[in-house]
Design a protein around this motif. Structure first.
Motif, short mmCIF file in Angstrom:
data_model
loop_
_atom_site.label_atom_id
_atom_site.label_comp_id
_atom_site.label_asym_id
_atom_site.label_seq_id
_atom_site.Cartn_x
_atom_site.Cartn_y
_atom_site.Cartn_z
N LYS A 76 0.81 -1.23 0.00
CA LYS A 76 0.00 0.00 0.00
C LYS A 76 0.83 1.27 0.00
O LYS A 76 0.53 2.26 0.68
CB LYS A 76 -0.99 0.01 1.18
CG LYS A 76 -1.94 -1.16 1.18
CD LYS A 76 -2.77 -1.21 -0.08
CE LYS A 76 -3.58 -2.48 -0.20
NZ LYS A 76 -4.02 -2.75 -1.58
N ARG A 77 1.90 1.23 -0.73
CA ARG A 77 2.72 2.42 -0.97
C ARG A 77 3.50 2.15 -2.24
O ARG A 77 3.56 1.01 -2.71
CB ARG A 77 3.67 2.70 0.19
CG ARG A 77 4.81 1.67 0.35
CD ARG A 77 5.81 2.16 1.39
NE ARG A 77 6.90 1.22 1.63
CZ ARG A 77 8.04 1.19 0.94
NH1 ARG A 77 8.25 1.99 -0.08
NH2 ARG A 77 9.01 0.32 1.23
N ILE A 78 4.11 3.19 -2.80
CA ILE A 78 5.01 2.94 -3.91
C ILE A 78 6.46 3.05 -3.42
O ILE A 78 6.69 3.43 -2.27
CB ILE A 78 4.73 3.85 -5.13
CG1 ILE A 78 4.99 5.31 -4.82
CG2 ILE A 78 3.32 3.61 -5.66
CD1 ILE A 78 4.94 6.18 -6.08
N GLY A 79 7.39 2.69 -4.30
CA GLY A 79 8.78 2.62 -3.86
C GLY A 79 9.48 3.97 -3.91
O GLY A 79 8.99 4.94 -4.49
N ARG A 80 10.64 4.00 -3.27
CA ARG A 80 11.49 5.20 -3.29
C ARG A 80 12.72 4.91 -4.14
O ARG A 80 13.22 3.78 -4.17
CB ARG A 80 11.93 5.56 -1.86
CG ARG A 80 10.78 5.92 -0.93
CD ARG A 80 11.30 6.46 0.41
NE ARG A 80 12.16 5.51 1.11
CZ ARG A 80 11.72 4.57 1.93
NH1 ARG A 80 10.42 4.45 2.17
NH2 ARG A 80 12.56 3.75 2.53
N PRO A 81 13.23 5.93 -4.83
CA PRO A 81 14.44 5.72 -5.65
C PRO A 81 15.58 5.06 -4.87
O PRO A 81 16.29 4.22 -5.41
CB PRO A 81 14.81 7.14 -6.09
CG PRO A 81 13.52 7.90 -6.06
CD PRO A 81 12.72 7.31 -4.94
N GLU A 82 15.71 5.41 -3.59
CA GLU A 82 16.79 4.85 -2.77
C GLU A 82 16.66 3.33 -2.64
O GLU A 82 17.64 2.62 -2.47
CB GLU A 82 16.78 5.45 -1.35
CG GLU A 82 17.04 6.95 -1.30
CD GLU A 82 15.87 7.79 -1.82
OE1 GLU A 82 14.71 7.34 -1.74
OE2 GLU A 82 16.13 8.90 -2.34
N GLU A 83 15.42 2.84 -2.73
CA GLU A 83 15.21 1.39 -2.58
C GLU A 83 15.69 0.65 -3.82
O GLU A 83 16.09 -0.52 -3.74
CB GLU A 83 13.73 1.12 -2.28
CG GLU A 83 13.37 1.63 -0.89
CD GLU A 83 11.89 1.62 -0.58
OE1 GLU A 83 11.54 1.44 0.60
OE2 GLU A 83 11.06 1.80 -1.50
N VAL A 84 15.66 1.32 -4.96
CA VAL A 84 16.24 0.72 -6.17
C VAL A 84 17.77 0.82 -6.10
O VAL A 84 18.49 -0.13 -6.45
CB VAL A 84 15.71 1.43 -7.44
CG1 VAL A 84 16.32 0.82 -8.69
CG2 VAL A 84 14.18 1.36 -7.51
N ALA A 85 18.23 1.94 -5.58
CA ALA A 85 19.68 2.17 -5.49
C ALA A 85 20.38 1.13 -4.63
O ALA A 85 21.48 0.68 -4.95
CB ALA A 85 19.95 3.58 -4.95
N MET A 86 19.71 0.70 -3.54
CA MET A 86 20.33 -0.31 -2.65
C MET A 86 20.61 -1.60 -3.41
O MET A 86 21.64 -2.24 -3.22
CB MET A 86 19.38 -0.63 -1.48
CG MET A 86 19.20 0.46 -0.48
SD MET A 86 17.94 -0.09 0.72
CE MET A 86 17.36 1.49 1.30
N THR A 87 19.68 -1.97 -4.27
CA THR A 87 19.85 -3.21 -5.05
C THR A 87 20.94 -3.02 -6.10
O THR A 87 21.71 -3.94 -6.38
CB THR A 87 18.51 -3.62 -5.68
OG1 THR A 87 17.58 -3.83 -4.62
CG2 THR A 87 18.64 -4.90 -6.48
N ALA A 88 21.00 -1.82 -6.68
CA ALA A 88 22.05 -1.55 -7.67
C ALA A 88 23.43 -1.65 -7.00
O ALA A 88 24.37 -2.20 -7.59
CB ALA A 88 21.84 -0.18 -8.29
N VAL A 89 23.56 -1.14 -5.78
CA VAL A 89 24.84 -1.25 -5.06
C VAL A 89 25.21 -2.72 -4.91
O VAL A 89 26.35 -3.13 -5.18
CB VAL A 89 24.76 -0.57 -3.66
CG1 VAL A 89 25.97 -0.95 -2.80
CG2 VAL A 89 24.68 0.95 -3.80
N PHE A 90 24.25 -3.52 -4.50
CA PHE A 90 24.50 -4.96 -4.30
C PHE A 90 24.98 -5.62 -5.60
O PHE A 90 26.01 -6.31 -5.62
CB PHE A 90 23.22 -5.61 -3.77
CG PHE A 90 23.23 -7.12 -3.78
CD1 PHE A 90 24.12 -7.82 -2.97
CD2 PHE A 90 22.35 -7.84 -4.58
CE1 PHE A 90 24.14 -9.22 -2.97
CE2 PHE A 90 22.37 -9.22 -4.59
CZ PHE A 90 23.26 -9.92 -3.78
N LEU A 91 24.27 -5.36 -6.69
CA LEU A 91 24.64 -6.00 -7.97
C LEU A 91 25.99 -5.49 -8.49
O LEU A 91 26.71 -6.21 -9.17
CB LEU A 91 23.55 -5.76 -9.02
CG LEU A 91 22.25 -6.54 -8.82
CD1 LEU A 91 21.21 -6.11 -9.85
CD2 LEU A 91 22.50 -8.05 -8.92
#
Ligand code: NDP
Length: 259
Positions: A219-234
């Motif tokens: 019941k919310r949409i995502g934040r850009p930072e939440e995509v960034a965390m996965t990009a850091v991991f990859l």
């Protein structure tokens, strides 16, 4: 901290939104970051903001149009001159082109594919020779949940994003023996200017915004930072055996059949 220390990363469309968040997170983890962005002024402003916020951050803004192979090659060369060979490429630049298939213009089709698919290939093609030679590299392509699911009236964006997954898988397999990893991230709704523009284009923007927030099970949409965390991991050495894969970031929305 320092999960990307010593790495050089180039992020396309890094002037704002998801790309800016990725550039910020990469710098915070110690990477030297090149912001390759169509709007040169936004690129400079975001690069400065990151440098001010993050002590010791190394950033470089390079005006880049991902639809032009020569422009992307030039950005990669500038990155190399400034910091050394590119270890991580994030093909993030993208545009929404949402139309009805039969009333869509040829220009809409070409614009969409030029940025959303050719742009990704142009980035890959510019960094792959160096990565193959050094037998190291991580490419991260920002796809979308539109790469798996279709919303009527959003043509041809999902066609291009399906292509991004195909390109990711194909290049991931081609260059796996050279230790180059190619992966994708498929975000669901993430709050950026792109999303605001889409809401504002609807007959009732506030109703459209509320309806979007209701879609994910969280019941919310995502934040850009939440995509960034996965990009850091990859991008990091924490994902050495993840290749030709796609990580979905949508709060579970694509797994939901219906309420
Ligand atoms: P934004 O529109 O906020 O940011 C996109 C950035 O890409 C802008 O800075 C834009 O520059 C730049 N850009 C556009 N065209 C080019 C080009 N030809 N060359 C270089 N840069 C360019 O979008 P988001 O941050 O929301 O989206 C980033 C990526 O994430 C896109 O690939 C998008 O498809 C994908 N995505 C986004 C979702 C969302 O809900 N936000 C969901 C799923 C996927 P300028 O401002 O000058 O046009």
């Amino acid at each position: 901290m320092n999960r990307l220390a010593g790495k050089v990363a180039l992020v396309t469309g890094a002037g704002r939104g998801i790309g800016a968040a990725i550039a910020r997170a990469f710098a915070a983890e110690g990477a030297a970051v090149v912001l390759a962005e169509l709007d040169g002024a936004t690129a400079v402003a975001t690069a400065r903001e990151i440098a001010n916020a993050c002590e010791g951050a190394q950033t470089l803004a390079v005006q880049t149009d991902v639809t032009q192979p020569a422009s992307v090659r030039a950005a990669v060369e500038e990155a190399q001159r400034a910091f050394g060979p590119v270890d991580v490429l994030v093909n993030n630049a993208g545009i929404n082109v949402f139309a009805d298939p039969l009333t869509m213009t040829d220009d809409d089709w070409r614009r969409c594919f030029a940025v959303d698919l050719d742009g990704v290939w142009n980035g890959c093609r510019a960094v792959l020779p160096g990565m193959v030679e050094r037998r190291a590299g991580s490419i991260i392509n920002i796809a979308s949940t539109h790469a798996f699911q279709i919303i009527p009236g959003c043509f041809p964006y999902p066609v291009a994003k399906h292509g991004v997954i195909g390109l990711t898988r194909a290049l991931g397999i081609e260059y796996a023996p050279k230790n180059v990893r190619v992966n994708a991230i498929a975000p669901g709704y993430i709050e950026t200017q792109l999303t605001h523009d889409w809401w504002n284009a609807q007959p009732d923007p506030e109703a459209a915004r509320k309806a979007t927030l209701e879609l994910p099970p969280m019941k919310r949409i995502g934040r850009p930072e939440e995509v960034a965390m996965t990009a850091v991991f990859l991008a990091s050495d924490e994902a050495p055996f993840i290749n030709a894969s796609c990580i979905t970031i949508d709060g579970g929305r694509t797994a939901l059949h219906h309420e």
